[in-house]
Design an enzyme around this catalytic site. Sequence first.
Site, PDB file in Angstrom:
ATOM      1  N   LEU A 101       0.626  -1.055   0.116  1.00 36.90           N
ATOM      2  CA  LEU A 101      -0.205   0.064   0.525  1.00 36.90           C
ATOM      3  C   LEU A 101       1.325   0.986   0.003  1.00 36.90           C
ATOM      4  O   LEU A 101       0.529   2.187   0.552  1.00 36.90           O
ATOM      5  CB  LEU A 101      -1.632  -0.184   0.857  1.00 36.90           C
TER       6      LEU A 101
ATOM      7  N   GLY B  47      17.070   6.299  -7.049  1.00 40.05           N
ATOM      8  CA  GLY B  47      17.787   4.561  -7.933  1.00 40.05           C
ATOM      9  C   GLY B  47      17.070   3.568  -7.203  1.00 40.05           C
ATOM     10  O   GLY B  47      16.570   3.678  -5.881  1.00 40.05           O
TER      11      GLY B  47
ATOM     12  N   ASP C 228      10.454  -3.711  -4.981  1.00 41.92           N
ATOM     13  CA  ASP C 228      11.134  -4.959  -4.981  1.00 41.92           C
ATOM     14  C   ASP C 228      12.288  -5.537  -3.941  1.00 41.92           C
ATOM     15  O   ASP C 228      12.132  -6.575  -4.056  1.00 41.92           O
ATOM     16  CB  ASP C 228      12.483  -5.367  -6.645  1.00 41.92           C
TER      17      ASP C 228
END
Length: 306
Positions: free
Chosen positions: A225, A292, A257
Amino acid sequence: MPADGFDLLVVGSANADLVVGVERRPAAGETVLGSDLATHPGGKGANQAVAAARLGARTALLARVGDDAHGRLLLETQCSSGVDVSGVLVGGAPTGVALITVDPAGDNSIVVSPGANARLTPEDVRAAGRSFDAARVVSLQLEIPLDTVAEAVRAAVRAGARVVLNPSPPAALPAQVLAACDPLVLNEHEARLLLRDDPASAQDTPEAWAEALARLGPRSVVVTLGGSGALAARSGGAAVRIPAPHVRAVDTTGVGDAFTGALAWRLARGAELEEAVEYAVRVGAAAVTRAGAQEAFPTEGEIAGA
């Protein structure tokens, strides 16, 4: 291969992320000016492998990259993070590329050119059988062909490994793949797409989505979420909300990820689902505070000291 195997085998994509900062993302037909181009190692599979390895997991990656500069960058980054890359195949197509724009709020838009990722085949999975036998958890995404994902799930089940799957980009999943997921990990957008034919998709509560997804057949479900944390649900049970710490978001690229890699590693260590989600939420919150993807992922020491 470590003498006692891997905590985590990641089967998935490896891309070069080509990132441009923009004041706002362009509308259809519109051109906007952006920052200088930055190239970063990425791809959902490679990101998850690095995220877990930086946290201390014994991690291996099964993927395919091109025989080019981007492929060499990806292999070097995996090795420097401590990931076992003996299962990374080289050649067949150029390395996959993700074209990413990031706005001042840290939100991103991404277009992926799969390249070599699309050439990772079920035969490649079958040839890597020893890696599946050595893994406690196998983590997958959908930036590689679906038949390759299905073969990897079968290999994981045969080896007795736990399956963690992030259906991104979203696609309909075969019943046997869904049935092996423990958990199925997805964000709100992906949840709505998978539930488009379910009455729960019309409801506004993520809890309803998580519980409806659990009824589709996976052993468990986690719905992320963003800044609000995540939900965990088991088949037949109520969803449990795990809040996230408040942080200032700089860049959301790869944060999902980082979350999934951390979650899979904690599950490999034997944590209960809610405990693993709580840890993964903290990892995701730390990752979003830096620019990044892989270079923003925290170490175990940084999480312990937070």
